[in-house]
Motif scaffolding. Structure first.
Motif, PDB file in Angstrom:
ATOM      1  N   ASN A  95       0.806  -1.227   0.000  1.00 17.39           N
ATOM      2  CA  ASN A  95       0.000   0.000   0.000  1.00 17.39           C
ATOM      3  C   ASN A  95       0.837   1.274   0.000  1.00 17.39           C
ATOM      4  O   ASN A  95       0.340   2.351   0.326  1.00 17.39           O
ATOM      5  CB  ASN A  95      -0.934   0.024   1.213  1.00 17.39           C
ATOM      6  CG  ASN A  95      -0.167   0.069   2.536  1.00 17.39           C
ATOM      7  OD1 ASN A  95       1.065   0.037   2.546  1.00 17.39           O
ATOM      8  ND2 ASN A  95      -0.878   0.136   3.634  1.00 17.39           N
ATOM      9  N   ASP A 108      -3.605  10.906  -0.902  1.00 20.24           N
ATOM     10  CA  ASP A 108      -4.096   9.561  -0.612  1.00 20.24           C
ATOM     11  C   ASP A 108      -2.948   8.556  -0.587  1.00 20.24           C
ATOM     12  O   ASP A 108      -2.896   7.676   0.281  1.00 20.24           O
ATOM     13  CB  ASP A 108      -5.140   9.137  -1.653  1.00 20.24           C
ATOM     14  CG  ASP A 108      -6.473   9.839  -1.456  1.00 20.24           C
ATOM     15  OD1 ASP A 108      -6.698  10.395  -0.363  1.00 20.24           O
ATOM     16  OD2 ASP A 108      -7.282   9.831  -2.404  1.00 20.24           O
ATOM     17  N   ASP A 109      -2.023   8.651  -1.550  1.00 21.37           N
ATOM     18  CA  ASP A 109      -0.879   7.745  -1.576  1.00 21.37           C
ATOM     19  C   ASP A 109      -0.022   7.902  -0.327  1.00 21.37           C
ATOM     20  O   ASP A 109       0.534   6.929   0.190  1.00 21.37           O
ATOM     21  CB  ASP A 109      -0.018   7.993  -2.816  1.00 21.37           C
ATOM     22  CG  ASP A 109      -0.665   7.479  -4.093  1.00 21.37           C
ATOM     23  OD1 ASP A 109      -1.559   6.620  -3.998  1.00 21.37           O
ATOM     24  OD2 ASP A 109      -0.273   7.941  -5.181  1.00 21.37           O
ATOM     25  N   CYS A 111      -1.114   9.139   2.711  1.00 20.86           N
ATOM     26  CA  CYS A 111      -1.831   8.880   3.960  1.00 20.86           C
ATOM     27  C   CYS A 111      -2.284   7.434   4.136  1.00 20.86           C
ATOM     28  O   CYS A 111      -2.393   6.954   5.266  1.00 20.86           O
ATOM     29  CB  CYS A 111      -3.051   9.795   4.058  1.00 20.86           C
ATOM     30  SG  CYS A 111      -2.649  11.547   4.267  1.00 20.86           S
ATOM     31  N   ARG A 112      -2.545   6.732   3.038  1.00 21.60           N
ATOM     32  CA  ARG A 112      -3.147   5.408   3.177  1.00 21.60           C
ATOM     33  C   ARG A 112      -2.274   4.429   3.952  1.00 21.60           C
ATOM     34  O   ARG A 112      -2.768   3.740   4.855  1.00 21.60           O
ATOM     35  CB  ARG A 112      -3.493   4.840   1.795  1.00 21.60           C
ATOM     36  CG  ARG A 112      -4.204   3.495   1.844  1.00 21.60           C
ATOM     37  CD  ARG A 112      -4.953   3.231   0.550  1.00 21.60           C
ATOM     38  NE  ARG A 112      -4.055   3.253  -0.592  1.00 21.60           N
ATOM     39  CZ  ARG A 112      -3.495   2.167  -1.134  1.00 21.60           C
ATOM     40  NH1 ARG A 112      -3.747   0.981  -0.620  1.00 21.60           N
ATOM     41  NH2 ARG A 112      -2.706   2.267  -2.177  1.00 21.60           N
ATOM     42  N   ALA A 115      -2.448   5.299   7.660  1.00 17.56           N
ATOM     43  CA  ALA A 115      -3.743   4.949   8.249  1.00 17.56           C
ATOM     44  C   ALA A 115      -3.877   3.443   8.439  1.00 17.56           C
ATOM     45  O   ALA A 115      -4.324   2.970   9.502  1.00 17.56           O
ATOM     46  CB  ALA A 115      -4.874   5.475   7.363  1.00 17.56           C
ATOM     47  N   GLU A 116      -3.476   2.662   7.434  1.00 16.12           N
ATOM     48  CA  GLU A 116      -3.697   1.225   7.522  1.00 16.12           C
ATOM     49  C   GLU A 116      -2.753   0.548   8.502  1.00 16.12           C
ATOM     50  O   GLU A 116      -3.170  -0.339   9.269  1.00 16.12           O
ATOM     51  CB  GLU A 116      -3.593   0.592   6.133  1.00 16.12           C
ATOM     52  CG  GLU A 116      -4.757   0.983   5.222  1.00 16.12           C
ATOM     53  CD  GLU A 116      -4.727   0.288   3.881  1.00 16.12           C
ATOM     54  OE1 GLU A 116      -5.769   0.326   3.188  1.00 16.12           O
ATOM     55  OE2 GLU A 116      -3.688  -0.298   3.524  1.00 16.12           O
ATOM     56  N   ARG A 119      -3.804   1.527  11.984  1.00 17.97           N
ATOM     57  CA  ARG A 119      -5.088   0.913  12.304  1.00 17.97           C
ATOM     58  C   ARG A 119      -4.922  -0.560  12.680  1.00 17.97           C
ATOM     59  O   ARG A 119      -5.455  -1.011  13.704  1.00 17.97           O
ATOM     60  CB  ARG A 119      -6.057   1.039  11.122  1.00 17.97           C
ATOM     61  CG  ARG A 119      -7.437   0.425  11.412  1.00 17.97           C
ATOM     62  CD  ARG A 119      -8.359   0.523  10.209  1.00 17.97           C
ATOM     63  NE  ARG A 119      -9.636  -0.086  10.511  1.00 17.97           N
ATOM     64  CZ  ARG A 119     -10.681   0.556  11.038  1.00 17.97           C
ATOM     65  NH1 ARG A 119     -10.583   1.843  11.315  1.00 17.97           N
ATOM     66  NH2 ARG A 119     -11.810  -0.093  11.281  1.00 17.97           N
ATOM     67  N   TYR A 161       4.807   6.135   9.151  1.00 18.90           N
ATOM     68  CA  TYR A 161       3.915   5.130   9.733  1.00 18.90           C
ATOM     69  C   TYR A 161       4.659   4.302  10.767  1.00 18.90           C
ATOM     70  O   TYR A 161       4.078   3.905  11.788  1.00 18.90           O
ATOM     71  CB  TYR A 161       3.251   4.268   8.662  1.00 18.90           C
ATOM     72  CG  TYR A 161       3.978   3.052   8.165  1.00 18.90           C
ATOM     73  CD1 TYR A 161       4.305   1.983   9.017  1.00 18.90           C
ATOM     74  CD2 TYR A 161       4.306   2.918   6.816  1.00 18.90           C
ATOM     75  CE1 TYR A 161       4.961   0.865   8.549  1.00 18.90           C
ATOM     76  CE2 TYR A 161       4.957   1.791   6.348  1.00 18.90           C
ATOM     77  CZ  TYR A 161       5.275   0.769   7.207  1.00 18.90           C
ATOM     78  OH  TYR A 161       5.916  -0.352   6.746  1.00 18.90           O
TER      79      TYR A 161
END
Length: 268
Positions: A95, A108-109, A111-112, A115-116, A119, A161
């Motif tokens: 991702n 989006d590229d 943050c995704r 976030a994942e 999470r 991340y």
């Protein structure tokens, strides 16, 4: 054995790192429950685990981003084993993008992955933590990457991340420690072997990055695995051995910390 009669859940157990961790935990005496998204990979990992340990590995397809799915799976573990002593999140996603300047990424590229990854670590640690608090013992283990400590150009949001995951692990330690629960994070460096597994998430990401850099995947993997003080790349087995030790009662003094498993490639 380090983990005699312990009960462990490994998320991302079908991947290169998760499978290696599960094998070593089983070898050290733990009853291991394998959770992941792809059944064929989990079944292959279960065969290796059973060859390493004395018990049959339990396998379940689980979406480690879904609170309800993780909760149902943990309930099933408790129904079989009665408790959970060790929770390891070795989940990997395809991702993120490397080899692209931050200023060329879309929001989006960027943050995704943040976030994942945060999470899944939150969801699995929350489920395990609640049960471990009730039983007043347990160990939660997360995995990050060296970019959390040593920023690298063209590595996308991987450092961000990883830093978030490390922060979550240390805060969990502060909150759950009074109830006998330890939480920590392993920070391995790049493991070339993890990209060699068929259709692995790291392999797909690194192959795309190699194309962008205009080099072969073997050359990129040599760079990724380089920089250790021994000159040898860190292996998935090295990370698994570290996981087994920190999960054991011999490491009771370790919590709220990040364990450097980079072979000296990143200095503390």
């Amino acid at each position: 054995m380090l983990l005699e009669d312990k009960v462990a859940v490994v998320y991302g157990a079908g991947g290169a790192v998760g499978s290696a961790v599960a094998q070593v935990l089983a070898r050290e005496g733990a009853e291991v429950f394998l959770a992941g998204r792809t059944r064929v990979k989990l079944d292959r990992a279960a065969e290796a685990v059973e060859a390493s340990g004395r018990r049959r590995a339990q396998v379940a397809t689980v979406d480690a981003l879904d609170e309800d799915d993780v909760g149902r799976h943990l309930d099933s573990v408790l129904n079989v084993a009665g408790r959970v002593d060790i929770s390891v999140n070795a989940v990997g996603f395809d991702n993120g993008e490397q080899g692209i300047p931050l200023t060329d990424l879309t929001a989006d590229d960027y943050c995704r992955p943040i976030a994942e990854y945060t999470r899944t670590h939150f969801v699995t640690a929350k489920a395990a933590g609640r049960q471990m608090v009730a039983q007043r013992r347990g160990v939660i283990i997360a995995l990050s990457n060296p970019m959390a400590k040593a920023p690298a150009a063209l590595s996308g949001c991987f450092g961000q991340y990883a830093a978030a995951v490390e922060g979550l692990a240390t805060q969990l330690a502060a909150e759950l420690g009074p109830d006998g629960v330890r939480s920590l994070c392993l920070r391995p460096t790049g493991m070339p072997a993890s990209a060699l597994e068929h259709d692995s998430a790291p392999g797909r990401m690194w192959r795309r990055a190699a194309e962008r850099f205009g080099i072969g995947i073997d050359e990129l993997l040599e760079t990724i695995g380089g920089g250790t003080l021994s000159g040898e790349p860190v292996s998935t087995g090295d990370v698994a051995e570290a996981a087994a030790f920190v999960a054991s009662d011999r490491a009771k003094g370790l919590t709220g910390t990040v364990i450097n498993v980079t072979g000296g490639a990143v200095a503390d």
